[in-house]
Enzyme design. Structure first.
Site, mmCIF file in Angstrom:
data_model
loop_
_atom_site.group_PDB
_atom_site.id
_atom_site.type_symbol
_atom_site.label_atom_id
_atom_site.label_comp_id
_atom_site.label_asym_id
_atom_site.label_seq_id
_atom_site.Cartn_x
_atom_site.Cartn_y
_atom_site.Cartn_z
ATOM 1 N N LEU A 66 38.587 -45.334 31.891
ATOM 2 C CA LEU A 66 38.924 -46.467 32.744
ATOM 3 C C LEU A 66 40.424 -46.500 32.989
ATOM 4 C CD1 LEU A 66 36.660 -49.326 31.369
ATOM 5 C CD2 LEU A 66 36.101 -47.397 32.844
ATOM 6 N N GLY A 111 36.027 -43.952 28.902
ATOM 7 C CA GLY A 111 35.159 -43.977 30.071
ATOM 8 C C GLY A 111 34.763 -42.584 30.558
ATOM 9 N N ASN A 135 37.091 -43.797 22.142
ATOM 10 C CA ASN A 135 38.231 -44.136 21.292
ATOM 11 C C ASN A 135 38.707 -45.574 21.488
ATOM 12 O OD1 ASN A 135 38.952 -43.253 23.947
ATOM 13 N ND2 ASN A 135 41.072 -43.187 23.330
ATOM 14 N N GLU A 136 37.862 -46.432 22.068
ATOM 15 C CA GLU A 136 38.266 -47.803 22.402
ATOM 16 C C GLU A 136 38.978 -48.528 21.260
ATOM 17 O OE1 GLU A 136 35.656 -46.385 23.577
ATOM 18 O OE2 GLU A 136 35.618 -46.838 25.719
HETATM 19 N N1 CO8 Z 1 44.646 -45.302 32.824
HETATM 20 C C1 CO8 Z 1 45.785 -45.352 33.525
HETATM 21 N N2 CO8 Z 1 46.752 -44.415 33.446
HETATM 22 C C2 CO8 Z 1 46.552 -43.375 32.618
HETATM 23 C C3 CO8 Z 1 45.380 -43.262 31.841
HETATM 24 C C4 CO8 Z 1 44.393 -44.288 31.976
HETATM 25 N N3 CO8 Z 1 43.239 -44.254 31.277
HETATM 26 N N4 CO8 Z 1 45.469 -42.138 31.092
HETATM 27 C C5 CO8 Z 1 46.639 -41.568 31.405
HETATM 28 N N5 CO8 Z 1 47.313 -42.297 32.316
HETATM 29 C C6 CO8 Z 1 48.613 -41.996 32.923
HETATM 30 C C7 CO8 Z 1 49.703 -41.769 31.887
HETATM 31 O O1 CO8 Z 1 50.261 -43.002 31.476
HETATM 32 C C8 CO8 Z 1 50.668 -40.919 32.653
HETATM 33 O O2 CO8 Z 1 51.401 -41.767 33.540
HETATM 34 P P1 CO8 Z 1 52.936 -41.435 33.932
HETATM 35 O O3 CO8 Z 1 52.899 -40.088 34.572
HETATM 36 O O4 CO8 Z 1 53.310 -42.551 34.835
HETATM 37 O O5 CO8 Z 1 53.688 -41.453 32.635
HETATM 38 C C9 CO8 Z 1 49.780 -40.032 33.508
HETATM 39 O O6 CO8 Z 1 48.529 -40.741 33.593
HETATM 40 C C10 CO8 Z 1 49.510 -38.665 32.899
HETATM 41 O O7 CO8 Z 1 49.053 -38.814 31.562
HETATM 42 P P2 CO8 Z 1 49.479 -37.832 30.378
HETATM 43 O O8 CO8 Z 1 50.911 -37.439 30.529
HETATM 44 O O9 CO8 Z 1 49.085 -38.478 29.091
HETATM 45 O O10 CO8 Z 1 48.556 -36.556 30.707
HETATM 46 P P3 CO8 Z 1 48.066 -35.423 29.693
HETATM 47 O O11 CO8 Z 1 47.534 -34.329 30.556
HETATM 48 O O12 CO8 Z 1 49.122 -35.109 28.683
HETATM 49 O O13 CO8 Z 1 46.865 -36.093 28.878
HETATM 50 C C11 CO8 Z 1 44.876 -37.442 28.630
HETATM 51 C C12 CO8 Z 1 45.676 -36.461 29.526
HETATM 52 C C13 CO8 Z 1 44.377 -36.704 27.404
HETATM 53 C C14 CO8 Z 1 43.692 -37.918 29.458
HETATM 54 C C15 CO8 Z 1 45.800 -38.608 28.205
HETATM 55 O O14 CO8 Z 1 46.422 -39.123 29.352
HETATM 56 C C16 CO8 Z 1 45.101 -39.749 27.514
HETATM 57 O O15 CO8 Z 1 44.733 -39.628 26.354
HETATM 58 N N6 CO8 Z 1 44.946 -40.875 28.227
HETATM 59 C C17 CO8 Z 1 44.413 -42.100 27.672
HETATM 60 C C18 CO8 Z 1 42.951 -42.052 27.653
HETATM 61 C C19 CO8 Z 1 42.378 -43.330 27.108
HETATM 62 O O16 CO8 Z 1 42.575 -43.704 25.966
HETATM 63 N N7 CO8 Z 1 41.640 -44.014 27.967
HETATM 64 C C20 CO8 Z 1 41.009 -45.220 27.556
HETATM 65 C C21 CO8 Z 1 40.737 -46.081 28.735
HETATM 66 S S1 CO8 Z 1 39.769 -47.476 28.208
HETATM 67 C C22 CO8 Z 1 38.150 -47.076 28.611
HETATM 68 O O17 CO8 Z 1 37.898 -46.126 29.282
HETATM 69 C C23 CO8 Z 1 37.000 -47.947 28.130
HETATM 70 C C24 CO8 Z 1 37.412 -49.370 28.020
HETATM 71 C C25 CO8 Z 1 36.277 -50.284 27.661
HETATM 72 C C26 CO8 Z 1 36.771 -51.748 27.701
HETATM 73 C C27 CO8 Z 1 35.918 -52.665 26.962
HETATM 74 C C28 CO8 Z 1 36.599 -54.031 26.706
HETATM 75 C C29 CO8 Z 1 35.591 -55.069 26.272
#
Ligand code: CO8
Length: 257
Positions: A66, A111, A135-136
């Site tokens: 997400l 997501g 990993n939420e």
């Molecule tokens: N949303 C928005 N922006 C993101 C996200 C995301 N999920 N993931 C990465 N970005 C952004 C980064 O901040 C970065 O931005 P900027 O260039 O401005 O600094 C850009 O994308 C590139 O990211 P990375 O440099 O980290 O890229 P890598 O190639 O090194 O890594 C990964 C890629 C492995 C995907 C890494 O970005 C990562 O681990 N991202 C986070 C993933 C994560 O934890 N997502 C969780 C989202 S929550 C969800 O999906 C379920 C929520 C359920 C809610 C329930 C509530 C009740």
């Protein structure tokens, strides 16, 4: 804006390949989810399409899950609209009449993992640097019950319990060990293996068994949809949760430097 998703349907095989192409990380924004659902609906209605393969055009990332920016500093109305789209994506995918295979050619947290386990079968690139999981809890948020149900249906209760409570991300080899993915292949063979595997799925001419396996899980969300939205909105807009998300975003950015 350019399309975040590209679909190619091969009429001779009845298999569509859906490519996510939204840099930098295929995060699931409201726009992305809307586009995803429209494409899925089209394929679902197209009688000539029987199989769907989902993959990414980005190197290293299948989907980052997400879009955190959709959950940070947004109005309750907007959060509700977003959550409804997340539900819709899962309902359409988990309940699809097509055979679905995730060709996971990069990392697939949260997501992204939900999308993967929404498919019938998962083939992942054999690269220990790629990870997948729900990993939420590491973001200070709680995976909703239907994320949990889908994971339990995939890996069983004990593995799901460990995985959710600790917010574990599994490397591709570890994901294979717990059955979170079904098969690892060299990176350049992920899509071709998915194509080969699809022919086996299409040789079995019914989706009734799939529906039997999944109906209960789907019905549970269908009958609690509004409550699940209300729940999400009141949770995500809490100050403490917003703080957690901000810290997580800062961690993501600082990791880069
Ligand atoms: N949303 C928005 N922006 C993101 C996200 C995301 N999920 N993931 C990465 N970005 C952004 C980064 O901040 C970065 O931005 P900027 O260039 O401005 O600094 C850009 O994308 C590139 O990211 P990375 O440099 O980290 O890229 P890598 O190639 O090194 O890594 C990964 C890629 C492995 C995907 C890494 O970005 C990562 O681990 N991202 C986070 C993933 C994560 O934890 N997502 C969780 C989202 S929550 C969800 O999906 C379920 C929520 C359920 C809610 C329930 C509530 C009740």
């Amino acid at each position: 804006t350019s399309p975040k998703i590209k679909v190619d349907l091969d009429n001779s095989t009845g298999v569509a390949v859906l490519r996510m192409q939204s840099p930098p990380v295929n995060s699931l924004s409201l726009d992305f989810l809307t586009e995803f659902c429209i494409n899925l609906e089209k394929l679902e209605m197209d009688k000539s399409c029987r199989g769907l393969i989902i993959t990414s055009t980005l190197s290293k990332v299948f989907s980052a899950g997400l879009d955190i920016m959709e959950m940070y500093g947004k109005s309750p109305e907007r959060c509700g609209e977003f959550w409804k789209a997340v539900q819709e994506m899962w309902l359409k995918l988990y309940g699809s009449n097509m055979a679905t295979i995730a060709a996971i050619n990069g990392s697939s947290p949260a997501g992204g993992c939900l999308m993967s386990i929404g498919c019938d079968y998962r083939i992942m690139a054999d690269n220990p640097r790629y990870s997948i999981g729900l990993n939420e809890t590491q973001l200070g948020i709680v995976a909703p019950f239907w994320f949990k149900d889908t994971l339990v249906n995939t890996v069983g209760n004990r593995a799901a319990e460990l995985s959710l409570e600790l917010g574990l991300l599994y490397s591709a080899p570890d994901a294979l060990k717990i059955g979170l993915v079904d098969q690892l292949v060299p990176e350049d063979q992920v899509l071709s293996t998915a194509q080969d595997t699809m022919s086996k799925w299409l040789a079995v001419p019914d989706h009734i068994t799939k529906s039997m396996m999944r109906k209960q899980t789907i019905d549970k969300l269908l009958s609690n949809r509004e409550a699940d939205i209300t729940n999400f909105v009141s949770f995500i807009t809490k100050d403490s949760i917003q703080r957690s998300l901000r810290m997580y975003l800062e961690m993501l950015k600082s990791r880069k430097a």
